[in-house]
Design an enzyme around this catalytic site. Structure first.
Site, mmCIF file in Angstrom:
data_model
loop_
_atom_site.group_PDB
_atom_site.id
_atom_site.type_symbol
_atom_site.label_atom_id
_atom_site.label_comp_id
_atom_site.label_asym_id
_atom_site.label_seq_id
_atom_site.Cartn_x
_atom_site.Cartn_y
_atom_site.Cartn_z
ATOM 1 N N TYR A 166 84.733 -26.483 21.720
ATOM 2 C CA TYR A 166 84.513 -27.703 21.282
ATOM 3 C C TYR A 166 84.602 -28.399 20.153
ATOM 4 O O TYR A 166 84.271 -27.695 18.944
ATOM 5 C CB TYR A 166 82.858 -27.946 21.684
ATOM 6 C CG TYR A 166 82.871 -27.941 23.236
ATOM 7 C CD1 TYR A 166 83.043 -28.684 24.121
ATOM 8 C CD2 TYR A 166 81.687 -26.864 23.585
ATOM 9 C CE1 TYR A 166 82.668 -28.687 25.589
ATOM 10 C CE2 TYR A 166 81.387 -26.743 24.887
ATOM 11 C CZ TYR A 166 81.875 -27.504 25.970
ATOM 12 O OH TYR A 166 81.564 -27.716 27.211
ATOM 13 N N LYS A 203 52.043 -11.526 21.934
ATOM 14 C CA LYS A 203 52.191 -12.769 22.233
ATOM 15 C C LYS A 203 53.726 -13.178 22.255
ATOM 16 O O LYS A 203 54.355 -12.435 21.715
ATOM 17 C CB LYS A 203 51.446 -13.717 21.052
ATOM 18 C CG LYS A 203 51.960 -13.328 19.751
ATOM 19 C CD LYS A 203 51.306 -14.160 18.471
ATOM 20 C CE LYS A 203 51.744 -13.853 17.280
ATOM 21 N NZ LYS A 203 50.932 -14.151 16.258
HETATM 22 C C1 LIG Z 1 50.798 -13.481 15.062
HETATM 23 C C2 LIG Z 1 49.756 -12.852 14.551
HETATM 24 C C3 LIG Z 1 49.494 -11.736 13.926
HETATM 25 C C4 LIG Z 1 50.438 -10.975 13.710
HETATM 26 O O1 LIG Z 1 51.349 -11.231 12.665
HETATM 27 P P1 LIG Z 1 52.612 -10.299 12.022
HETATM 28 O O2 LIG Z 1 53.062 -10.959 10.909
HETATM 29 O O3 LIG Z 1 53.623 -10.380 13.200
HETATM 30 O O4 LIG Z 1 52.168 -8.956 11.888
HETATM 31 C C5 LIG Z 1 48.224 -11.404 13.499
HETATM 32 N N1 LIG Z 1 47.119 -12.379 13.521
HETATM 33 C C6 LIG Z 1 47.254 -13.548 14.083
HETATM 34 C C7 LIG Z 1 46.161 -14.403 14.207
HETATM 35 C C8 LIG Z 1 48.480 -13.941 14.535
HETATM 36 O O5 LIG Z 1 48.788 -15.183 15.005
#
Ligand SMILES: *Cc1c(COP(=O)(O)O)cnc(C)c1O
Length: 823
Positions: free
Chosen positions: A719, A493
């Site tokens: 700035y 993701k």
């Molecule tokens: C993002 C996510 C993961 C992975 O989590 P990490 O801490 O990056 O390993 C697993 N399950 C769900 C539902 C997530 O949203």
């Protein structure tokens, strides 16, 4: 090579099942995905903790492979191919290579050390190639698997071998020694790399020296530690005619004593004393690592009795060695694999496999190839083999450059050739490069980097470099923590946590993970459009995206009765059967999911339905990395067990169950169920400092210096005049700012960048597209490279300073920063 399979039975202590006839093979493979596998291939099914090549044997048989070395014969394959059954297939690969090595009697140079092995190997190849037909390890194939594969490539025409051996812990070298059996041993720089695998520096050196057990000479840089280890080694492994051949900057008792070393701009001038006489040598590098590597090479030449004039003539043409295959964005939607520094038959095979793994959907495959030097084959035989290899790899067009390849143009069915690079470049416009994955592979002398730069998309100076090897390393690390049969979903993701979605998904598909996870349907659609075939779970499907989820065969996570009913309605309209969905349970995170009191309605709605199929049941831990919440996590896991069991028995289904994320994998190994969901760990970040050292850094954010200036006391920078110079200060401007994802909180001396391995504090406010750093103490100029994060500072260090988490730093890097992938 051509090996009679049955002759291997005693060599591998194997049991034979198969045809009674004599069978010959001429290609060894361990990669089930390689398009080079065919009827003449002997496939050795290696079996790692979570990656068992035996599972692909039936596919390989279908693709025409007939001969296998296996630990067991998969039931569906019995009687369908020839099998050499052994206890351990890795041992068998190594035994095969050791046996094969012993068929040849020419000199072999064996290299080991902490740094410089690959460079010295490539340089020796360059320096010695006018006089020898050389076989060498391709790239840095120096591991327990890479070394045997390199050695098996020897053939009758070679008369010198150069192989490197890399080890990370004890007991590894002794195996590699049997396979390489070097006659000439070279110990390159013995730095501190990979020290974790050894108890002490002495142990590391002792272990490395084992490569030279039977070498007639050991070439090395004198120092106290190495001398001590060598004394022990020579006593332990006495050998009548062993020579020690050493060099040193400080110790006059070395065989080659470096009297003088002088930097002259980009060159280094040295004077060395050898056999009582003094000689000069110009080395075309100024950094000390290159100078040491050049001197190691020098000693090999001296040992082989080259005169100082020949040495000077050849050494002055040494060149920087490109250590990696890079994927770059090309013009007109092409991607470019830059392998413009070598062209030998073995490295061509590797590059073609890499091309296959990187090819994008709807892109065709092109290779631009120079004459191949040094193959050990006659030209006729060589170009027939190359043409066959290219045909096996289904390359759509072949562009040959050089007089020799042009002479054999007729062998390439879809080829076009040019006598030289200039002729090709003159025609480049008319060749219409578009939507292709282009492998550019040329011998050093052709200088194909010019072609790379013509076909490369021009990028702005800031890039995020992604090390694909490190991703593979981290993946394997977490795989090794999984119990057998536990599946792996990898979360890609948010554009692969900022690192690049499609490229990483491609790599994961290549590694045969089981599932990908994305947050939104769009992300999944772009992966499918890019050609990804792995199943993809969508964590947060909005109901408006249901039709496209169905159209693209994505798999929604369903977290409410309302969502379920909406999905069912659309699915029924489309008359779907068994469409895969995933049921999310809320066990305490309180973000998404069915709560206990909605379970009844969920069961009611799903009961007896054939429209959808519950592919998996999952939940998500609210905290899996903090010891103080241990009890809470256990209560979540217990609730998951209870709710999922109720669901499963009420619906009489058998779904995959999963609850662990990265830290969960590390801290709650008993809750792996049938699958885990790996996220941040893949990208090189652990929430646990003890675990962090097993992971490799994946992303390096780089830029360059746009301008350097010196300001007087009392002047300000940027700035709001937030930085006031208290002394004369040298300021460098870097073209990266908060619009690229660098937090403003990182400015005003909180954060720093790294230039020439030194910290340069950020002075004043971070601007939208730029920031300024204090480089008073650094010898630097416009155009020099700048590291924003990577090995130092790490994103973890930044996150702590900025009171956030690495996830936010990584995913904040904006899409206008180009991602460059390499391995
Ligand atoms: C993002 C996510 C993961 C992975 O989590 P990490 O801490 O990056 O390993 C697993 N399950 C769900 C539902 C997530 O949203």
């Amino acid at each position: 090579m051509s090996i009679n399979l049955k002759s291997l039975i005693p060599v591998l202590h194997a049991e034979w099942t198969g045809s009674d006839n004599d069978i010959f093979v001429d290609h060894i493979s361990i990669d089930s995905r390689s398009l080079q596998n065919g009827s003449e291939t002997l496939f050795i099914a290696l079996s790692g903790v979570n990656n068992d090549a035996h599972l692909y044997i039936h596919e390989l048989i279908a693709a025409g492979v007939q001969n296998f070395v296996v630990q067991y014969i998969p039931e569906s394959c019995i009687g369908k191919a020839n099998f050499l059954l052994v206890k351990n297939t890795l041992d068998a690969l190594q035994e095969l290579a050791a046996y094969y090595r012993n068929l040849f009697y020419f000199p072999i140079i064996g290299l080991t050390g902490s740094n410089g092995k690959t460079i010295v190997k490539e340089w020796l190849n360059f320096l010695l190639s006018p006089d020898y037909n050389i076989i060498r390890s391709p790239k840095s194939y120096n591991s327990q698997v890479g070394v045997p594969l390199s050695v098996i490539a020897i053939n009758e025409k070679h008369n010198l071998g150069i192989f490197e051996a890399g080890i990370s812990t004890v007991n590894e070298m002794i195996k590699l020694e049997k396979i390489i059996k070097p006659t000439i041993g070279v110990l390159t720089n013995i730095g501190s790399a990979h020290d974790e695998g050894f108890e002490s520096p002495e142990q590391k050196i002792n272990e490395k020296l084992l490569l030279f057990k039977e070498s007639e000479v050991i070439i090395y840089q004198k120092n106290i530690l190495v001398d001590q280890s060598l004394n022990l080694f020579c006593a332990q492994y006495p050998l009548k005619n062993r020579n020690l051949f050493s060099w040193s900057f400080t110790d006059t008792s070395a065989n080659v004593f470096i009297l003088k070393k002088e930097n002259k701009g980009e060159l280094t001038h040295i004077q060395y004393q050898y056999k009582g006489a003094v000689f000069s040598l110009e080395i075309p590098f100024s950094d000390s690592a290159s100078v040491e590597n050049a001197i190691s090479s020098l000693l090999v030449l001296l040992y082989l009795n080259y005169d100082s004039e020949t040495i000077q003539n050849r050494v002055q043409n040494l060149y920087p060695v490109q250590m990696r295959l890079e994927v770059k964005n090309g013009i007109n939607n092409c991607s470019i694999i830059d392998d413009s520094y070598s062209s030998d038959f073995e490295s061509l095979k590797i590059a073609l496999d890499f091309l296959e793994s990187q090819q994008k959907k709807n892109a065709s495959k092109t290779i631009i190839l120079s004459d191949i030097v040094q193959s050990g084959f006659s030209n006729e035989e060589l170009y027939s083999k190359v043409a066959q290899l290219i045909a096996d790899n289904k390359i759509n067009r072949v562009i040959g450059i050089g007089t020799t390849i042009s002479a054999f143009a007729a062998k390439f069915s879809n080829g076009i050739t040019f006598q030289n690079k200039a002729e090709f470049i003159a025609q480049i416009e008319h060749l219409n490069f578009e939507n292709e994955t282009i492998l550019i592979k040329g011998a050093r002398s052709f200088q194909f980097e010019e072609i790379v730069s013509l076909l490369e998309e021009k990028t702005h100076e800031t890039i995020l470099e992604i090390n694909l090897n490190s991703i593979s390393h981290n993946l394997n690390y977490y795989k090794s923590k999984l119990a057998s049969k536990v599946k792996l979903m990898v979360m890609v993701k948010a554009f692969g946590y900022g690192n690049g979605g499609l490229e990483i998904a491609k790599l994961l598909e290549h590694h045969k993970v089981d599932y990908l996870g994305v947050a939104f349907a769009d992300e999944g659609i772009s992966l499918k459009n890019g050609g990804i075939k792995l199943p993809i779970m969508v964590l947060n499907p909005e109901s408006t995206s249901f039709p496209s989820i169905i159209q693209y065969n994505l798999e929604p996570e369903i977290y409410s009765v309302k969502g379920l009913k909406a999905f069912l309605k659309i699915a029924r309209e489309k008359d779907l059967k068994d469409f895969p969905i995933h049921i999310k349970l809320d066990t305490g995170m309180h973000r998404l999911g069915f709560e206990e009191n909605t379970l009844g309605e969920l069961i009611e709605t799903l009961k007896g339905n054939t429209t959808v199929k519950v592919k998996s049941v999952l939940s998500h831990l609210a905290t899996s990395d903090e010891v103080k919440h241990y009890d809470f996590v256990i209560s979540q896991i217990n609730l998951f067990e209870e709710l999922s069991s109720r669901l499963i028995s009420a619906l009489n289904i058998n779904p995959i169950r999963h609850i662990l994320n990265t830290s969960g994998i590390s801290n709650f190994p008993d809750a792996q169920y049938n699958m885990v969901r790996l996220g941040i760990g893949l990208y090189g970040v652990s929430n646990d400092p003890a675990e962090q050292k097993y992971l490799e850094n994946v992303g390096t954010l780089k830029s360059i210096i746009s301008q350097v200036r010196t300001i007087p006391v009392g002047d300000s920078v940027g700035y709001g005049r937030r930085f006031m110079a208290e002394k004369e200060t040298k300021i460098a401007t870097i073209p990266i700012g908060y619009a690229d994802g660098i937090s403003r909180l990182w400015g005003n001396l909180v954060g720093y960048v790294v230039i020439k391995n030194q910290k340069a504090p950020i002075v004043g406010n971070v601007c939208m597209d730029m920031l300024m750093v204090d480089v008073s103490h650094i010898d630097c100029k416009e155009g020099d490279s700048v590291i924003i994060f990577g090995e130092t500072p790490t994103v973890i260090e930044m996150a702590i300073a900025l009171k956030t988490i690495p996830y936010e730093i990584m995913t904040s890097i904006s899409q206008r920063v180009k991602r460059v992938f390499f391995r």
